[in-house]
Design a protein around this motif. Structure first.
Motif, PDB file in Angstrom:
ATOM      1  N   ALA A 136      56.045 105.944  73.989  1.00 12.30           N
ATOM      2  CA  ALA A 136      56.182 106.505  75.331  1.00 12.30           C
ATOM      3  C   ALA A 136      55.166 105.874  76.277  1.00 12.30           C
ATOM      4  CB  ALA A 136      56.001 108.028  75.283  1.00 12.30           C
ATOM      5  N   ALA A 137      53.937 105.662  75.787  1.00 12.73           N
ATOM      6  CA  ALA A 137      52.894 105.057  76.619  1.00 12.73           C
ATOM      7  C   ALA A 137      53.281 103.644  77.034  1.00 12.73           C
ATOM      8  CB  ALA A 137      51.570 105.037  75.866  1.00 12.73           C
ATOM      9  N   ALA A 138      53.870 102.879  76.112  1.00 14.61           N
ATOM     10  CA  ALA A 138      54.286 101.515  76.442  1.00 14.61           C
ATOM     11  C   ALA A 138      55.329 101.526  77.552  1.00 14.61           C
ATOM     12  CB  ALA A 138      54.835 100.824  75.198  1.00 14.61           C
ATOM     13  N   GLY A 139      56.289 102.445  77.463  1.00 23.09           N
ATOM     14  CA  GLY A 139      57.309 102.554  78.495  1.00 23.09           C
ATOM     15  C   GLY A 139      56.715 102.935  79.841  1.00 23.09           C
ATOM     16  N   LEU A 140      55.731 103.812  79.825  1.00 25.54           N
ATOM     17  CA  LEU A 140      55.115 104.255  81.075  1.00 25.54           C
ATOM     18  C   LEU A 140      54.227 103.171  81.685  1.00 25.54           C
ATOM     19  CD1 LEU A 140      54.285 107.923  80.073  1.00 25.54           C
ATOM     20  CD2 LEU A 140      56.011 107.174  81.721  1.00 25.54           C
ATOM     21  N   VAL A 141      53.569 102.384  80.850  1.00 24.21           N
ATOM     22  CA  VAL A 141      52.778 101.263  81.376  1.00 24.21           C
ATOM     23  C   VAL A 141      53.704 100.245  82.040  1.00 24.21           C
ATOM     24  CG1 VAL A 141      51.331  99.290  80.727  1.00 24.21           C
ATOM     25  CG2 VAL A 141      50.840 101.575  79.794  1.00 24.21           C
ATOM     26  N   TRP A 142      54.848  99.992  81.407  1.00 22.46           N
ATOM     27  CA  TRP A 142      55.845  99.096  82.032  1.00 22.46           C
ATOM     28  C   TRP A 142      56.290  99.654  83.382  1.00 22.46           C
ATOM     29  CZ3 TRP A 142      60.818 100.018  83.639  1.00 22.46           C
ATOM     30  CH2 TRP A 142      61.564  98.891  84.022  1.00 22.46           C
ATOM     31  N   LEU A 143      56.552 100.956  83.425  1.00 22.13           N
ATOM     32  CA  LEU A 143      56.944 101.594  84.682  1.00 22.13           C
ATOM     33  C   LEU A 143      55.837 101.451  85.712  1.00 22.13           C
ATOM     34  CD1 LEU A 143      58.726 103.425  86.447  1.00 22.13           C
ATOM     35  CD2 LEU A 143      57.748 105.407  85.237  1.00 22.13           C
ATOM     36  N   ALA A 144      54.593 101.614  85.288  1.00 23.95           N
ATOM     37  CA  ALA A 144      53.452 101.488  86.201  1.00 23.95           C
ATOM     38  C   ALA A 144      53.385 100.089  86.799  1.00 23.95           C
ATOM     39  CB  ALA A 144      52.162 101.819  85.462  1.00 23.95           C
ATOM     40  N   VAL A 145      53.628  99.079  85.978  1.00 20.74           N
ATOM     41  CA  VAL A 145      53.607  97.694  86.464  1.00 20.74           C
ATOM     42  C   VAL A 145      54.701  97.485  87.508  1.00 20.74           C
ATOM     43  CG1 VAL A 145      53.990  95.280  85.808  1.00 20.74           C
ATOM     44  CG2 VAL A 145      52.565  96.761  84.369  1.00 20.74           C
ATOM     45  N   GLN A 146      55.910  98.025  87.235  1.00 19.92           N
ATOM     46  CA  GLN A 146      57.012  97.879  88.190  1.00 19.92           C
ATOM     47  C   GLN A 146      56.670  98.557  89.516  1.00 19.92           C
ATOM     48  OE1 GLN A 146      59.468  95.784  87.227  1.00 19.92           O
ATOM     49  NE2 GLN A 146      58.144  95.706  85.414  1.00 19.92           N
ATOM     50  N   ALA A 147      56.056  99.732  89.441  1.00 20.64           N
ATOM     51  CA  ALA A 147      55.685 100.441  90.666  1.00 20.64           C
ATOM     52  C   ALA A 147      54.617  99.676  91.441  1.00 20.64           C
ATOM     53  CB  ALA A 147      55.198 101.847  90.332  1.00 20.64           C
ATOM     54  N   THR A 148      53.662  99.092  90.725  1.00 25.63           N
ATOM     55  CA  THR A 148      52.594  98.333  91.379  1.00 25.63           C
ATOM     56  C   THR A 148      53.155  97.126  92.124  1.00 25.63           C
ATOM     57  OG1 THR A 148      51.031  99.038  89.664  1.00 25.63           O
ATOM     58  CG2 THR A 148      50.411  97.119  90.983  1.00 25.63           C
ATOM     59  N   ARG A 149      54.200  96.526  91.585  1.00 22.75           N
ATOM     60  CA  ARG A 149      54.816  95.367  92.237  1.00 22.75           C
ATOM     61  C   ARG A 149      55.472  95.723  93.571  1.00 22.75           C
ATOM     62  NH1 ARG A 149      57.585  92.479  86.883  1.00 22.75           N
ATOM     63  NH2 ARG A 149      55.632  91.548  86.101  1.00 22.75           N
ATOM     64  N   THR A 150      55.715  97.005  93.791  1.00 19.10           N
ATOM     65  CA  THR A 150      56.281  97.421  95.076  1.00 19.10           C
ATOM     66  C   THR A 150      55.195  97.616  96.135  1.00 19.10           C
ATOM     67  OG1 THR A 150      56.130  99.812  94.692  1.00 19.10           O
ATOM     68  CG2 THR A 150      58.073  98.673  93.792  1.00 19.10           C
ATOM     69  N   GLY A 151      53.949  97.484  95.722  1.00 13.66           N
ATOM     70  CA  GLY A 151      52.838  97.708  96.636  1.00 13.66           C
ATOM     71  C   GLY A 151      52.248  99.098  96.540  1.00 13.66           C
ATOM     72  N   LEU A 191      51.149 116.644  84.812  1.00 10.26           N
ATOM     73  CA  LEU A 191      50.680 115.733  85.852  1.00 10.26           C
ATOM     74  C   LEU A 191      51.178 114.312  85.599  1.00 10.26           C
ATOM     75  CD1 LEU A 191      47.001 116.989  86.299  1.00 10.26           C
ATOM     76  CD2 LEU A 191      49.017 117.567  87.671  1.00 10.26           C
ATOM     77  N   LEU A 192      51.186 113.901  84.338  1.00 11.38           N
ATOM     78  CA  LEU A 192      51.694 112.584  83.983  1.00 11.38           C
ATOM     79  C   LEU A 192      53.172 112.468  84.333  1.00 11.38           C
ATOM     80  CD1 LEU A 192      51.573 109.818  82.632  1.00 11.38           C
ATOM     81  CD2 LEU A 192      51.782 110.963  80.404  1.00 11.38           C
ATOM     82  N   LEU A 193      53.937 113.523  84.074  1.00 13.34           N
ATOM     83  CA  LEU A 193      55.353 113.504  84.428  1.00 13.34           C
ATOM     84  C   LEU A 193      55.526 113.329  85.935  1.00 13.34           C
ATOM     85  CD1 LEU A 193      58.361 113.860  83.775  1.00 13.34           C
ATOM     86  CD2 LEU A 193      58.025 116.333  84.023  1.00 13.34           C
ATOM     87  N   ILE A 194      54.739 114.052  86.720  1.00  7.96           N
ATOM     88  CA  ILE A 194      54.837 113.922  88.176  1.00  7.96           C
ATOM     89  C   ILE A 194      54.531 112.492  88.601  1.00  7.96           C
ATOM     90  CG2 ILE A 194      53.782 114.604  90.361  1.00  7.96           C
ATOM     91  CD1 ILE A 194      53.394 117.395  89.181  1.00  7.96           C
ATOM     92  N   ALA A 195      53.462 111.909  88.066  1.00 12.44           N
ATOM     93  CA  ALA A 195      53.105 110.541  88.424  1.00 12.44           C
ATOM     94  C   ALA A 195      54.203 109.567  88.020  1.00 12.44           C
ATOM     95  CB  ALA A 195      51.778 110.158  87.755  1.00 12.44           C
ATOM     96  N   ALA A 196      54.794 109.771  86.839  1.00 16.19           N
ATOM     97  CA  ALA A 196      55.871 108.895  86.381  1.00 16.19           C
ATOM     98  C   ALA A 196      57.099 109.023  87.275  1.00 16.19           C
ATOM     99  CB  ALA A 196      56.224 109.218  84.931  1.00 16.19           C
ATOM    100  N   VAL A 197      57.402 110.237  87.707  1.00 20.19           N
ATOM    101  CA  VAL A 197      58.541 110.445  88.607  1.00 20.19           C
ATOM    102  C   VAL A 197      58.294 109.752  89.950  1.00 20.19           C
ATOM    103  CG1 VAL A 197      59.735 112.209  89.987  1.00 20.19           C
ATOM    104  CG2 VAL A 197      59.363 112.571  87.537  1.00 20.19           C
ATOM    105  N   VAL A 198      57.066 109.867  90.460  1.00 16.14           N
ATOM    106  CA  VAL A 198      56.736 109.202  91.728  1.00 16.14           C
ATOM    107  C   VAL A 198      56.876 107.686  91.567  1.00 16.14           C
ATOM    108  CG1 VAL A 198      54.912 108.757  93.417  1.00 16.14           C
ATOM    109  CG2 VAL A 198      55.224 111.061  92.485  1.00 16.14           C
ATOM    110  N   ALA A 199      56.398 107.146  90.447  1.00 19.75           N
ATOM    111  CA  ALA A 199      56.508 105.708  90.205  1.00 19.75           C
ATOM    112  C   ALA A 199      57.962 105.279  90.099  1.00 19.75           C
ATOM    113  CB  ALA A 199      55.752 105.342  88.925  1.00 19.75           C
TER     114      ALA A 199
END
Length: 347
Positions: free
Chosen positions: A274-289, A329-337
């Motif tokens: 799950a952490a690996a999937g969320l880190v990937w999601l974080a990278v995608q969100a970061t690429r949007t600025g 809180l992690l779920l909220i952050a993941a949803v925002v990303a």
């Protein structure tokens, strides 16, 4: 003169509705935290009746308290674990279950009444009425699921079904995610006007969120089976990666959901998938600025540390509650990303 659709949009208040939804989301997080405390203090079966209206008030007289205590004495949990409990001890566990149910009612009112107000004032933007109504209906269903869960521990069992506990927790977090996602769509609508297109989940972002939810399900199984107490060492379970001589159930697949040792093992290591999937999601969100990706990575890291600490402290209540709160809180952050990524793809 304005056309009917334009007149409707001129009265819409997406920003105000979004703010209201974020308040409701905060209440849901509080509800999840209190629910975790209720479970960890073994308080969930202290109220043996479901009274959606009259149950709003606690017992107000000593006789009423004694009657409530006498009903609790009739269930298997009391006979197995709490014989000799005083009325004062009963009041202590009653408090957490009562607070949990009261918060559910507060959230229902905090959602339903403003929704009716916004609808009466024609301030709900086109296309959002059905979404808000669906969240309200899911919230009402959650109350019934809560009682369905409690009822599983009132006759033959000495605790609630871990399967029903998982359904109850996941439903709460689906409501939380839907509330936050809808609020974010409304904020986008407020910024861009009628041209705004709601964000959509891609296959990748959807998979990352599903992985998180699956991990949460096994977390609920771990809590419901008291599997966190099975082994308090990490990364090994005792002296080995997987302990030898563990009695296994038949058929084999049931071990994944009913065997406390196997459930703890799955919850330990599924966390990294799950952490690996969320880190990937974080990278995608970061690429949007967006900077939300940094929050996702930070909360994922904290969640793993809290999970390990929960095991190694023997499920110390403060640590375990922090673990559950951080999951919300992690779920909220993941949803925002995921929403940020979905918004970029829709532009």
């Amino acid at each position: 003169m304005l056309q009917p659709s334009a007149a409707f949009m001129s009265s819409a208040r997406p920003r105000q509705i979004a703010r209201w939804l974020f308040v409701v989301a905060g209440l849901i997080v509080l509800m999840v935290v209190v629910g975790g405390i209720t479970r960890l203090t073994e308080s969930g079966l202290s109220i043996t009746q479901w009274k959606p209206i009259s149950g709003t008030l606690p017992p107000l007289t000593e006789a009423a308290w004694q009657a409530e205590f006498d009903r609790y004495k009739q269930i298997p949990e009391y006979a197995a674990f709490n014989q000799g409990m005083t009325l004062g001890g009963f009041k202590a566990i009653f408090f957490w279950e009562y607070l949990h149910r009261l918060l559910g009612r507060v959230i229902g009112v905090a959602f339903a009444l403003p929704l009716l107000w916004f609808a009466a004032k024609r301030q709900i933007p086109a296309g959002y009425g059905w979404r808000l109504t669906a969240i309200l209906m899911l919230g009402a269903l959650q109350g019934a699921i809560g009682w369905w869960m409690v009822a599983s521990g009132l006759t033959e069992r000495t605790d609630v079904s871990h399967l029903r506990l998982a359904v109850h927790l996941v439903t709460a977090l689906v409501i939380l995610a839907g509330t936050v996602w809808t609020a974010l769509d409304l904020l986008n609508l407020n910024r861009t006007g009628t041209a705004s297109i709601p964000a959509r989940l891609s296959i990748g972002t959807g998979a990352a969120l599903v992985a998180l939810y699956v991990q949460i399900v096994w977390g609920a199984f771990t809590a419901g089976l008291d599997a966190g107490y099975a082994f308090n060492t990490w990364p090994r379970m005792g002296d080995t990666f997987f302990p030898a001589g563990v009695p296994l159930l038949s058929p084999a697949w049931t071990n994944a959901v009913d065997n406390p040792v196997v459930v703890q093992f799955i919850h330990r290591w599924l966390a990294f998938l799950a952490a690996a999937g969320l880190v990937w999601l974080a990278v995608q969100a970061t690429r949007t600025g967006s900077r939300i990706g940094f929050a996702v990575v930070g909360l994922v890291t904290l969640q793993i540390f809290l999970g390990v600490a929960t095991l190694m402290t023997g499920v110390q209540i403060e640590v375990a509650v922090a673990h559950q709160a951080n999951a919300a809180l992690l779920l909220i952050a993941a949803v925002v990303a995921a929403h940020r990524v979905g918004t970029r793809h829709r532009v």
